[in-house]
Design a protein around this motif. Structure first.
Motif, PDB file in Angstrom:
ATOM      1  N   GLY A 199      40.983  39.598  35.318  1.00 11.19           N
ATOM      2  CA  GLY A 199      41.311  38.592  36.313  1.00 11.19           C
ATOM      3  C   GLY A 199      42.588  38.911  37.058  1.00 11.19           C
ATOM      4  N   GLU A 200      43.471  37.904  37.169  1.00  9.63           N
ATOM      5  CA  GLU A 200      44.721  38.087  37.902  1.00  9.63           C
ATOM      6  C   GLU A 200      45.919  38.233  36.964  1.00  9.63           C
ATOM      7  OE1 GLU A 200      45.054  34.987  40.824  1.00  9.63           O
ATOM      8  OE2 GLU A 200      43.844  36.167  42.235  1.00  9.63           O
TER       9      GLU A 200
ATOM     10  N   ALA B 254      37.535  43.792  35.958  1.00  9.04           N
ATOM     11  CA  ALA B 254      37.591  42.444  36.531  1.00  9.04           C
ATOM     12  C   ALA B 254      37.773  41.388  35.453  1.00  9.04           C
ATOM     13  CB  ALA B 254      36.316  42.159  37.324  1.00  9.04           C
TER      14      ALA B 254
ATOM     15  N   PHE C 233      34.192  38.232  32.427  1.00 10.45           N
ATOM     16  CA  PHE C 233      34.944  37.759  31.269  1.00 10.45           C
ATOM     17  C   PHE C 233      34.006  37.093  30.259  1.00 10.45           C
ATOM     18  CE2 PHE C 233      37.220  34.382  29.040  1.00 10.45           C
ATOM     19  CZ  PHE C 233      38.339  35.041  28.561  1.00 10.45           C
TER      20      PHE C 233
ATOM     21  N   GLN D 241      44.368  34.587  31.448  1.00 12.04           N
ATOM     22  CA  GLN D 241      44.377  35.061  32.832  1.00 12.04           C
ATOM     23  C   GLN D 241      43.523  34.173  33.742  1.00 12.04           C
ATOM     24  OE1 GLN D 241      43.007  36.570  30.199  1.00 12.04           O
ATOM     25  NE2 GLN D 241      41.418  38.058  30.747  1.00 12.04           N
ATOM     26  N   LYS D 242      43.960  34.058  34.999  1.00 18.18           N
ATOM     27  CA  LYS D 242      43.190  33.320  35.999  1.00 18.18           C
ATOM     28  C   LYS D 242      42.027  34.196  36.445  1.00 18.18           C
ATOM     29  CE  LYS D 242      43.517  31.131  40.550  1.00 18.18           C
ATOM     30  NZ  LYS D 242      44.375  30.887  41.730  1.00 18.18           N
ATOM     31  N   LEU D 243      40.840  33.583  36.574  1.00 13.28           N
ATOM     32  CA  LEU D 243      39.634  34.301  36.995  1.00 13.28           C
ATOM     33  C   LEU D 243      39.238  33.772  38.375  1.00 13.28           C
ATOM     34  CD1 LEU D 243      37.905  34.010  33.536  1.00 13.28           C
ATOM     35  CD2 LEU D 243      38.964  36.068  34.491  1.00 13.28           C
ATOM     36  N   PRO D 244      39.609  34.485  39.454  1.00  9.21           N
ATOM     37  CA  PRO D 244      39.571  33.910  40.800  1.00  9.21           C
ATOM     38  C   PRO D 244      38.208  33.837  41.469  1.00  9.21           C
ATOM     39  CG  PRO D 244      40.354  36.163  40.904  1.00  9.21           C
ATOM     40  CD  PRO D 244      40.194  35.838  39.450  1.00  9.21           C
TER      41      PRO D 244
ATOM     42  N   HIS E  33      34.594  37.721  38.587  1.00  9.59           N
ATOM     43  CA  HIS E  33      35.599  37.855  37.534  1.00  9.59           C
ATOM     44  C   HIS E  33      35.215  36.988  36.323  1.00  9.59           C
ATOM     45  CE1 HIS E  33      37.985  39.236  41.024  1.00  9.59           C
ATOM     46  NE2 HIS E  33      38.707  39.906  40.148  1.00  9.59           N
ATOM     47  N   ARG E  34      34.807  35.764  36.612  1.00 10.33           N
ATOM     48  CA  ARG E  34      34.529  34.838  35.513  1.00 10.33           C
ATOM     49  C   ARG E  34      33.357  35.324  34.664  1.00 10.33           C
ATOM     50  NH1 ARG E  34      31.076  31.076  34.424  1.00 10.33           N
ATOM     51  NH2 ARG E  34      30.112  31.083  36.489  1.00 10.33           N
TER      52      ARG E  34
ATOM     53  N   HIS F  83      40.508  40.747  47.439  1.00 12.04           N
ATOM     54  CA  HIS F  83      40.715  41.467  46.183  1.00 12.04           C
ATOM     55  C   HIS F  83      40.860  42.966  46.440  1.00 12.04           C
ATOM     56  CE1 HIS F  83      39.675  37.766  44.077  1.00 12.04           C
ATOM     57  NE2 HIS F  83      38.604  37.671  44.851  1.00 12.04           N
TER      58      HIS F  83
END
Length: 664
Positions: free
Chosen positions: A130-131, A127, A156, A145-148, A152-153, A324
């Motif tokens: 991210g995306e 995760a 990271f 990367q985007k963390l939706p 995810h955030r 997801h």
């Protein structure tokens, strides 16, 4: 060598600790809240080692809340700190993710620094990617990367803390990124609903409402990636002990991306549910316009999530999970594969263990029984005597009774297996009693009945499930009359001796219900089962007569003419490996229905057709059965051979599918 492990009572954690117990030397310290000590003690018994020592602490405290005196006493002695404790839940809110994932990781790094640990091992997740679209290899981390989602955030951010703060503190580190972790590939063991498990209730609903041959229209949902927990635990253990790999990240993923629809269909086949057919597009569809990506974008919108919460949400599928269902990234794991080369550790093919995962969920994690208000009303607080409770139908029935608030009274020969089932029930907050007994010994049954009546407040239900099946033709039984005697001894004499022994107690309380696990063979009379069908028919006849005598006292009977069930009892007949069968959980659901509704009989459609055929056209029925007699061979065991004979496989499969559930 010594270890400090956080999250040892969690899903991955307890499997990793078992790896350390089995494969490594030295003491294993595990972080544990004071309130979780009883759970840890139960796990210590399962791990079977005195080398596992609890250390009281809290994931939400600085330095994990470990006593400074303990830290001072063990500084410089801990070789590996393995940080597994985190929340692995896509539906958790931002604050919970922040406290447990980010704060917990910072506290674990602080503790590792204070202990001057040899290496800090962070179990992260894919995760963290991210995306990100395209390949995400093991050297990549922050690529914009985007963390939706909060999950995810925080995954990271946890990695960032390890990379920056552990390095600053002079603590070597390694990071492991598992994909979606499912149950054990050999046992199916799982302790929570996550990933594909969210969709299992829907698959069960489809199986129960629609024929398996009916194709359902699906769409391209992109690609997913699942790995079993035993692979993850074994890989972490191996990679953590390789020299010279500090500062590296390892992807614990399936090297081959798994199309989401194909993954769903594997579980559909395991469940016996209809499968999804995905129409092929006449022209290539650009990535952003692929149905899976469009669907994911749609379900992240607030209006769509509100609708989903009121529809699929009621089936246990959170809208956050639907958003997801697939990965944009393809996870390169070549570094991990090279590091594992020669170890024998590799990701097994999901097709080989999907049925195992489904079976464990259906038997242990499916919440449907406990959520049914009618079932809870009928079983809550009731004592249910279940014979043959150490495996198969009996064991799953016991688990379902306990889930509904009932008290299973577990009866079988093997005490150890009964104790394991009791421990499982108690770990889930239920109550059970164990009474080992050889049900082919009539004197032992008398003693059993005396114990039950004396020690328990009452007997509300009796489930006669224990049984013996013999598949042998008459021509091979001429010198084996004992086959008929021992089958009758357990299936008939043992069953009625138990009921007769408990009947006075049920009569005194003016209530009781007896469920007999009979067989579809009683209605269809399949060849080679003369001993088995005769014993079950005798139990049916006895129950029918006695029912008329005791119904005035509030005591009733249900005979379940069960179709072929995939249990250890049929395992010796390898021919059945290719037959359509129902699962032990499906059979247990039928037993629960018998206890709740108390019908006189529960039959299958095919069983009723067989009974009518024997009444209206007996000669034709015997001709059909004689055809089956010649198509299906005697078993290897019946012939005294080690390999089962038979060359008419296509005819066998055809008959097995047409007459689904019959014991041939």
């Amino acid at each position: 060598m010594s270890y400090f492990v956080t999250g040892a009572t969690g899903f991955i954690g307890r499997h990793l600790v078992q790896e350390l117990v089995d494969r490594r030397e030295g003491e294993i310290f595990v972080l544990c809240r004071a309130s979780s000590l009883p759970r840890l003690e139960a796990l210590r018994a399962r791990w079977g080692s005195s080398r596992v020592t609890p250390v009281i602490g809290d994931l939400g405290e600085p330095g994990l809340g470990v006593d400074p005196a303990w830290v001072a006493a063990h500084a410089g002695e801990i070789d590996h700190v393995v940080h597994l404790a985190a929340i692995y839940d896509m539906t958790a809110d931002d604050e919970t993710n922040e406290v447990l994932n980010v704060g917990g990781t910072r506290g674990a790094v602080e503790l590792a620094a204070a202990l001057r640990a040899g290496c800090f091992h962070q179990v992260s997740s894919v995760a963290a990617a991210g995306e990100h679209r395209g390949t995400f290899d093991e050297t990549m981390f922050d690529v914009g990367q985007k963390l939706p989602s909060p999950y995810h955030r925080t995954k990271f951010e946890s990695e960032r803390i390890v990379r920056e703060e552990a390095t600053a503190a002079g603590v070597p580190w390694r990071v492991y990124r598992p994909a979606i972790v499912v149950g054990h590939s050999e046992t199916g063991a799982m302790d929570k609903v996550d990933g594909p498990y969210y969709f299992f209730p829907v698959l069960k609903l489809l199986r129960d409402r629609l024929p398996a041959w009916l194709p359902l229209v699906g769409v391209d949902l992109g690609e997913t990636n699942v790995v079993p927990v035993d692979y993850v635990a074994s890989a972490i253990d191996h990679l953590a002990h390789l020299p010279g790999r500090d500062g590296e990240t390892f992807h614990l993923v399936n090297p081959e991306p798994q199309p989401t629809v194909e993954t769903i269909n594997l579980f559909c086949r395991a469940a016996g549910a209809p499968q999804l057919a995905t129409p092929s597009a006449p022209l290539p569809v650009p990535g952003p316009l692929r149905p899976g990506r469009l669907l994911n974008a749609l379900v992240r919108q607030r209006p769509a999530q509100a609708v989903l919460d009121q529809t699929l949400g009621r089936l246990g599928i959170p809208a956050e999970v639907l958003a997801h269902t697939s990965f944009n990234a393809v996870f390169d794991s070549r570094r991990t594969e090279q590091a594992l080369a020669g170890s024998g550790i590799a990701v097994p093919d999901l097709e080989g263990y999907a049925r195992t995962l489904w079976g464990y969920w259906e038997e242990n994690l499916d919440p449907a029984t406990g959520r049914d208000p009618r079932v809870r009303a009928a079983l809550a607080g009731k004592h249910v005597v279940i014979t043959g409770a150490s495996s198969g139908i009996g064991q799953v029935t016991a688990l379902k009774v306990a889930q509904a608030g009932g008290v299973p009274v577990l009866v079988a020969r093997g005490k150890d297996k009964l104790e394991e089932t009791k421990a499982t029930i108690e770990l889930r907050g239920g109550t059970a009693h164990v009474y080992p007994c050889d049900l082919s010994d009539l004197d032992a049954i008398d003693t059993l009945c005396e114990q039950i009546v004396t020690e328990l407040p009452g007997v509300d239900f009796v489930v006669n499930n224990a049984g013996r099946s013999i598949r042998r033709s008459l021509r091979l039984s001429q010198d084996r009359f004992h086959d008929f005697e021992r089958t009758m001894q357990l299936n008939y004499f043992g069953a009625i001796r138990l009921v007769m022994g408990l009947m006075p107690a049920m009569q005194r309380q003016k209530s009781g219900h007896v469920v007999n696990i009979s067989s579809i063979g009683v209605q269809t009379n399949p060849p080679r089962f003369s001993a088995y069908v005769a014993s079950k028919s005798a139990l049916d006849a006895w129950s029918n007569v006695v029912a008329s005598e005791v119904v005035g006292n509030g005591i009733t009977f249900t005979n379940i003419h069960m179709p072929l069930v995939r249990t250890p009892m049929i395992a010796p007949t390898k021919l059945y490996d290719r037959f359509p069968t129902i699962s032990p959980a499906q059979a247990a659901d039928t037993v629960i229905t018998a206890m709740v509704d108390r019908p006189h009989e529960i039959n299958t459609l095919l069983g009723n057709v067989g009974a009518v055929a024997h009444t209206l056209a007996p000669k034709l029925a015997f001709r059909v059965l004689n055809l089956a007699y010649h198509v299906f061979p005697d078993s290897a065991a019946a012939k005294g051979q080690t390999v089962e004979a038979g060359t008419r496989e296509s005819e066998q499969i055809m008959l097995a599918r047409v007459f689904k559930g019959v014991h041939w």
